[in-house]
Every structure is written in C-alpha cells, then in structure tokens.
Design a protein around this motif. Structure first.
Motif, mmCIF file in Angstrom:
data_model
loop_
_atom_site.group_PDB
_atom_site.id
_atom_site.type_symbol
_atom_site.label_atom_id
_atom_site.label_comp_id
_atom_site.label_asym_id
_atom_site.label_seq_id
_atom_site.Cartn_x
_atom_site.Cartn_y
_atom_site.Cartn_z
ATOM 1 N N ALA A 188 -0.780 -9.002 6.036
ATOM 2 C CA ALA A 188 -1.684 -8.507 7.131
ATOM 3 C C ALA A 188 -3.248 -8.622 6.591
ATOM 4 C CB ALA A 188 -1.401 -7.086 7.593
ATOM 5 N N ALA A 189 -3.644 -9.845 7.151
ATOM 6 C CA ALA A 189 -5.030 -10.229 6.349
ATOM 7 C C ALA A 189 -5.983 -8.975 6.509
ATOM 8 C CB ALA A 189 -5.575 -11.368 7.173
ATOM 9 N N GLN A 190 -5.816 -8.259 7.480
ATOM 10 C CA GLN A 190 -7.142 -7.338 7.649
ATOM 11 C C GLN A 190 -6.849 -6.189 6.670
ATOM 12 O OE1 GLN A 190 -4.463 -7.875 9.798
ATOM 13 N NE2 GLN A 190 -3.500 -5.993 10.261
ATOM 14 N N GLU A 191 -5.872 -6.166 5.950
ATOM 15 C CA GLU A 191 -5.773 -5.105 4.815
ATOM 16 C C GLU A 191 -6.711 -5.434 3.712
ATOM 17 O OE1 GLU A 191 -1.723 -4.392 4.078
ATOM 18 O OE2 GLU A 191 -1.183 -3.724 6.037
ATOM 19 N N TYR A 192 -7.114 -6.898 3.508
ATOM 20 C CA TYR A 192 -8.071 -7.119 2.535
ATOM 21 C C TYR A 192 -9.518 -7.638 2.959
ATOM 22 C CZ TYR A 192 -2.905 -7.446 1.258
ATOM 23 O OH TYR A 192 -1.874 -7.018 1.233
ATOM 24 N N PRO A 193 -10.196 -6.674 3.326
ATOM 25 C CA PRO A 193 -11.366 -6.977 4.129
ATOM 26 C C PRO A 193 -12.472 -7.715 3.062
ATOM 27 C CG PRO A 193 -11.324 -4.566 3.569
ATOM 28 C CD PRO A 193 -10.015 -5.169 3.157
ATOM 29 N N ASN A 194 -12.354 -7.310 1.843
ATOM 30 C CA ASN A 194 -13.233 -7.900 0.981
ATOM 31 C C ASN A 194 -12.818 -9.455 0.708
ATOM 32 O OD1 ASN A 194 -14.953 -5.702 0.072
ATOM 33 N ND2 ASN A 194 -13.003 -5.039 -0.434
ATOM 34 N N LEU A 195 -11.452 -9.893 0.571
ATOM 35 C CA LEU A 195 -11.042 -10.992 0.742
ATOM 36 C C LEU A 195 -11.347 -11.800 1.670
ATOM 37 C CD1 LEU A 195 -9.338 -13.001 -1.321
ATOM 38 C CD2 LEU A 195 -7.363 -11.861 -0.547
ATOM 39 N N ILE A 196 -11.387 -11.214 3.090
ATOM 40 C CA ILE A 196 -11.704 -11.965 4.102
ATOM 41 C C ILE A 196 -13.161 -12.270 3.989
ATOM 42 C CG2 ILE A 196 -12.151 -11.848 6.774
ATOM 43 C CD1 ILE A 196 -9.462 -10.189 6.922
ATOM 44 N N ALA A 197 -13.949 -11.296 3.599
ATOM 45 C CA ALA A 197 -15.630 -11.777 3.678
ATOM 46 C C ALA A 197 -15.688 -12.917 2.727
ATOM 47 C CB ALA A 197 -16.256 -10.572 3.099
ATOM 48 N N GLY A 217 11.400 -8.857 -1.783
ATOM 49 C CA GLY A 217 10.824 -8.072 -3.109
ATOM 50 C C GLY A 217 9.465 -8.969 -3.391
ATOM 51 N N LEU A 218 9.492 -10.093 -3.127
ATOM 52 C CA LEU A 218 8.323 -11.068 -3.611
ATOM 53 C C LEU A 218 7.021 -10.582 -2.651
ATOM 54 C CD1 LEU A 218 9.502 -14.639 -4.323
ATOM 55 C CD2 LEU A 218 8.238 -13.112 -5.942
ATOM 56 N N ALA A 219 7.579 -10.378 -1.451
ATOM 57 C CA ALA A 219 6.370 -10.009 -0.335
ATOM 58 C C ALA A 219 5.737 -8.832 -0.637
ATOM 59 C CB ALA A 219 6.916 -9.936 1.161
ATOM 60 N N GLN A 220 6.416 -7.939 -1.314
ATOM 61 C CA GLN A 220 5.820 -6.523 -1.865
ATOM 62 C C GLN A 220 4.902 -6.788 -2.785
ATOM 63 O OE1 GLN A 220 8.794 -3.742 -2.323
ATOM 64 N NE2 GLN A 220 7.491 -2.053 -2.075
ATOM 65 N N ARG A 221 5.417 -7.698 -3.809
ATOM 66 C CA ARG A 221 4.452 -8.068 -4.970
ATOM 67 C C ARG A 221 3.322 -8.826 -4.837
ATOM 68 N NH1 ARG A 221 5.941 -11.818 -9.008
ATOM 69 N NH2 ARG A 221 3.876 -12.663 -8.201
ATOM 70 N N ILE A 222 3.715 -9.695 -3.987
ATOM 71 C CA ILE A 222 2.357 -10.679 -3.588
ATOM 72 C C ILE A 222 1.430 -9.815 -2.773
ATOM 73 C CG2 ILE A 222 1.596 -12.640 -2.293
ATOM 74 C CD1 ILE A 222 4.572 -13.767 -3.020
ATOM 75 N N ARG A 223 1.761 -8.839 -1.779
ATOM 76 C CA ARG A 223 0.856 -7.905 -1.290
ATOM 77 C C ARG A 223 0.104 -7.157 -2.250
ATOM 78 N NH1 ARG A 223 4.908 -7.809 3.097
ATOM 79 N NH2 ARG A 223 5.846 -5.894 1.959
ATOM 80 N N ASP A 228 -8.539 -7.904 -3.999
ATOM 81 C CA ASP A 228 -9.403 -7.235 -3.000
ATOM 82 C C ASP A 228 -10.323 -6.158 -3.688
ATOM 83 O OD1 ASP A 228 -10.129 -7.495 0.138
ATOM 84 O OD2 ASP A 228 -9.884 -5.089 -0.336
ATOM 85 N N THR A 229 -9.827 -5.319 -4.397
ATOM 86 C CA THR A 229 -10.338 -4.306 -5.228
ATOM 87 C C THR A 229 -11.248 -4.875 -6.244
ATOM 88 O OG1 THR A 229 -8.207 -2.969 -4.977
ATOM 89 C CG2 THR A 229 -9.914 -2.178 -6.736
ATOM 90 N N LEU A 230 -10.825 -6.113 -6.922
ATOM 91 C CA LEU A 230 -11.889 -6.527 -8.157
ATOM 92 C C LEU A 230 -13.073 -7.089 -7.239
ATOM 93 C CD1 LEU A 230 -9.343 -9.043 -10.021
ATOM 94 C CD2 LEU A 230 -10.618 -7.072 -10.731
ATOM 95 N N ILE A 231 -12.768 -7.706 -6.038
ATOM 96 C CA ILE A 231 -13.991 -7.985 -5.335
ATOM 97 C C ILE A 231 -15.120 -6.793 -5.037
ATOM 98 C CG2 ILE A 231 -14.986 -9.416 -3.412
ATOM 99 C CD1 ILE A 231 -12.275 -10.947 -3.188
ATOM 100 N N ALA A 232 -14.317 -5.888 -4.482
ATOM 101 C CA ALA A 232 -15.069 -4.766 -3.928
ATOM 102 C C ALA A 232 -16.013 -4.092 -5.266
ATOM 103 C CB ALA A 232 -14.241 -3.773 -3.335
ATOM 104 N N ASN A 233 -15.142 -4.047 -6.324
ATOM 105 C CA ASN A 233 -16.026 -3.442 -7.289
ATOM 106 C C ASN A 233 -16.729 -4.297 -8.243
ATOM 107 O OD1 ASN A 233 -14.306 -1.134 -6.735
ATOM 108 N ND2 ASN A 233 -12.950 -1.338 -8.227
#
Ligand SMILES: N[C@@H](CCC(=O)N[C@@H](CS)C(=O)NCC(=O)O)C(=O)O
Length: 234
Positions: free
Chosen positions: A186-195, A130-136, A143-148
């Motif tokens: 899966a780190a690649q799902e967060y490209p803005n966070l990776i950048a 359950g936590l895994a889902q929430r933390i993802r 990631d969205t905050l960074i993008a916008n």
C-alpha cells in the motif's frame, strides 16, 4: 570518458535503474533490447555476456559487468557520481544500504515475481505471503531512513544510486506480480518514499528513460505497466 557503453535491457527490468544512472551521469550508451517475449535472455548470444541469463548486462571497455548493484557501483566509481567516493566518510553507510537494496529488497522481489525458480508450485503462495510481509517491512525501513535523514545519500538533494534503486523497487512492488493480491504494497503507507518518488520523476534523466521505455510520467509514485510492452515479460 569517450567510451560508449552498451546496456542490454528490457523495458521495466532491472536495467531501468542502470539506464537512469547512465542518463544522470551523462555517459554515452547504446540500449540493446533483450526481447523477453522470446526468452532472449536465455539465448547463447546473451549467455555469453551474462551466464546467469539475467538482465541487465553492461558492456564496458573493461569487459561485461552484470548484477545491478555491481554495475551501478562501477559506474558511480568510474564517473565520480551518484555515490560517495572511496575514502569519503559516508561511503560505508551508503554501501550498507546499497547491499540491502540488492540483497534484501531486490532479491525478495525476484522471489516474489518468479516463485517457480525457487520453490515447488504448491508452496508458491505461502512463500509469497511471507515475502510480502518482509518486503513491506523493508519499504518501511527505507521510509524511516528518508524521514530521519539517517543516510545522506538516500532522499537527500539530487539523486543517488540508493534513490534510484529504492524508487524502482517501489514501482515494481506496486505493479507486480500480476497473479497475486493487488495492492500487496500500500503505497500510501510510505509517504517519504512517495515524496522521493515524485521528486525523481521530475528529473530530465528519468523522463528520458520513462519515455524510451513507455513507463509513464508517474513511473515511481503511481506506476502503470509499460506501454507499448515491446520486449517486456508482461
Ligand atoms: N541479481 C540480478 C537480478 C536481475 C533480475 O532479476 N533480472 C530479471 C529482470 S528484472 C531477469 O533477468 N529475469 C529473467 C529471468 O530470470 O529469466 C541483478 O541484480 O541484476
């Protein structure tokens, strides 16, 4: 600014965020290892500093501060760095997301890593799923905050408390817990966070700390376990 802080730390613990903040600020500090391999965080000596028995704790001229978010905010306010000052219009927005990092992302990871502190062993897997889902979804939010560019002190130029907190939590989620599904984030799902992670890794302050704690050059974007693991829980 003549005081020397004492940071009670263990490699790759929440003290990492504070240590990088101290380096970025340029504040003098002494790093005092709390040896988790012998549960030193539960020793009488350490409990006298932090009765919660958790790392980090920071000794300051005003007394001991614990709780990562409180330490970070105190340092930022005292040194006028890494976070909007009182009275700045962006402060409320930044506070909102600082509490989110502390109360949601970090607290969620804590339960993910130490389920036995929260629930009976037979329910630990369900809790973790359950936590895994929430933390993802928390990382997707970041990631969205960074993008916008919605939050000027997350993913903006320079480095902020929010950047450090987000990237350190991202590191931990890619590495731990060792006894759970690998790659549950899966780190690649967060490209803005990776950048953002890759940019922070180039900062001299981050390099000093990663070298001191043996975390490797890509500590946020492609992390490895601490090496050597002196004093760490792993
Ligand atoms: N709420 C605390 C959490 C700190 C925390 O989880 N510390 C971990 C290391 S990263 C710890 O001390 N774990 C040892 C234990 O719980 O016994 C904070 O924000 O400082």
């Amino acid at each position: 600014m003549s005081q020397i802080y004492t940071l009670h730390y263990a490699p790759d613990n929440a003290s990492l965020i504070v240590r990088i903040a101290l380096e970025l600020i340029g504040a003098p500090y002494r790093a005092q290892l709390v040896d988790r391999s012998v549960q030193a965080q539960q020793s009488a000596q350490y409990l006298a500093l932090n009765p919660l028995g958790m790392i980090p704790a920071l000794e300051t001229e005003d007394g001991v501060i614990f709780e990562t978010g409180a330490i970070l905010l105190s340092l930022a306010d005292k040194h006028g760095a890494l976070f909007p000052a009182c009275g700045e219009p962006s402060r409320s927005d930044a506070l909102k997301w600082l509490f989110f990092m502390s109360n949601s992302v970090h607290a969620g990871l804590r339960q993910m890593f130490y389920p036995a502190k929260f629930i009976a062993p037979e329910h630990a897997s369900a809790l973790r799923r359950g936590l895994a889902q929430r933390i993802r979804s928390d990382f997707a939010q970041i990631d969205t905050l960074i993008a916008n560019a919605e939050t000027p002190c997350l993913g903006g130029p320079g480095a902020s408390l929010l950047d450090l907190y987000a990237c350190t939590c991202f590191r931990w989620a890619q590495l731990y817990p060792r006894d759970f599904t690998k790659d549950w984030v899966a780190a690649q799902e967060y490209p803005n966070l990776i950048a953002l992670a890759q940019r922070l890794e180039t900062l001299p302050a981050v390099q000093i700390v990663q070298s001191a704690e043996g975390l490797g050059a890509t500590l946020f974007s492609n992390p490895n376990l601490p090496n050597p693991p002196i004093g760490s829980a792993t």
